[in-house]
Design a protein around this motif. Sequence first.
Motif, PDB file in Angstrom:
ATOM      1  N   SER A 157       0.880  -1.359  -0.007  1.00 53.91           N
ATOM      2  CA  SER A 157       0.028   0.178   0.099  1.00 53.91           C
ATOM      3  C   SER A 157       0.742   1.511   0.261  1.00 53.91           C
ATOM      4  N   PHE A 158       2.552   1.007   0.189  1.00 49.58           N
ATOM      5  CA  PHE A 158       2.915   2.737  -0.005  1.00 49.58           C
ATOM      6  C   PHE A 158       2.038   3.126  -1.872  1.00 49.58           C
ATOM      7  N   GLY A 159       2.680   4.253  -1.618  1.00 49.28           N
ATOM      8  CA  GLY A 159       2.082   5.407  -3.008  1.00 49.28           C
ATOM      9  C   GLY A 159       3.854   5.850  -3.367  1.00 49.28           C
ATOM     10  N   ASN A 160       4.089   5.962  -4.403  1.00 47.00           N
ATOM     11  CA  ASN A 160       5.653   6.900  -4.535  1.00 47.00           C
ATOM     12  C   ASN A 160       5.621   8.323  -5.391  1.00 47.00           C
ATOM     13  N   PRO A 161       4.903   9.164  -4.521  1.00 43.80           N
ATOM     14  CA  PRO A 161       5.160  10.582  -5.103  1.00 43.80           C
ATOM     15  C   PRO A 161       6.284  10.914  -6.167  1.00 43.80           C
ATOM     16  N   ALA A 162       6.795  10.684  -5.608  1.00 45.79           N
ATOM     17  CA  ALA A 162       8.611  10.848  -6.626  1.00 45.79           C
ATOM     18  C   ALA A 162       9.278   9.732  -6.143  1.00 45.79           C
TER      19      ALA A 162
END
Length: 297
Positions: A157-162
């Motif tokens: 569930s981790f997101g990768n904004p950068a």
Amino acid sequence: MRSKAAEPADRDTGDVFGTVSEERFVLSRRYAMGAGGVRGLLITVLGEYVRPTRQAAPTSAFIDVLGRLGVDEWACRQALMRASKDEWLLSKREGRYTWWRLSPALGRYLEHGAERIFGFTATQPRWDRRWLQVLARVPETNRAARHLLRTRMQWMSFGNPAPGIWVTTRTDRIKEAELALDEAGVREQAQIFLCEHVGGGDLPVLVRQAWNLDEISQAYEEFVAEFSSPSSSDPIVRVTRMVHAWRVLSRLDPALPVELLPEGWIGIRAAKLFQRQRARWEPAATREWARISREAR
């Protein structure tokens, strides 16, 4: 974000997985992430029909059910043999029949999976407004490690904004993040923080940079369209297809807190549909599985 060094999560870390290592379940592509293909369908069948009773089932039952789902006999037998080789299933020969039962480790794993799948509501019910943040840059030349880390982090569930930045509202997943960093071989170069958002840009912008909500929304739209009415007259087919599809969605969707989601988020409606239809359809599917299994006795 305001950060402080991560502290151990307060949760039970007892011996859930028996003699089979936890990492093999938590990080196994074949099982923990392998929702697609024959092995994925086999796991869904085991979780839906074998797990609740903990009774052994004959090979013929798996061939029958997976055959109804479009899997040929050879592929079914291969999936059973691979599961046995990996110590997920235990087999016993009786006359001309082979019976399969869950290993203690897979039984525990499926129980945890059932809690996640059947309790999945497409939102995070409680959030203390803290974030878990992982800083981990992998050299572009190490494509295998980059792909592995991305796959593992997205599954958790981790997101990768950068580039090199991973965030989640699930602050209890420190241990899982460490395992992923270990497997990618970048733990020593990474940093893990617990954070609070205190200013700057709008959080909805960050959320859309980190997660593809349009893709997730489209997947929910397809789920609602397919399962608002029975997709098959065969009870075991319609339940297995629906549970399998929901299992995939529970991996795709990070289940963010409501305050971070678009208004009228379709995931909430899809979750209510899943619970309603499973309550209606599951009893007939369970009876059909019992009938198929009894025929071999």
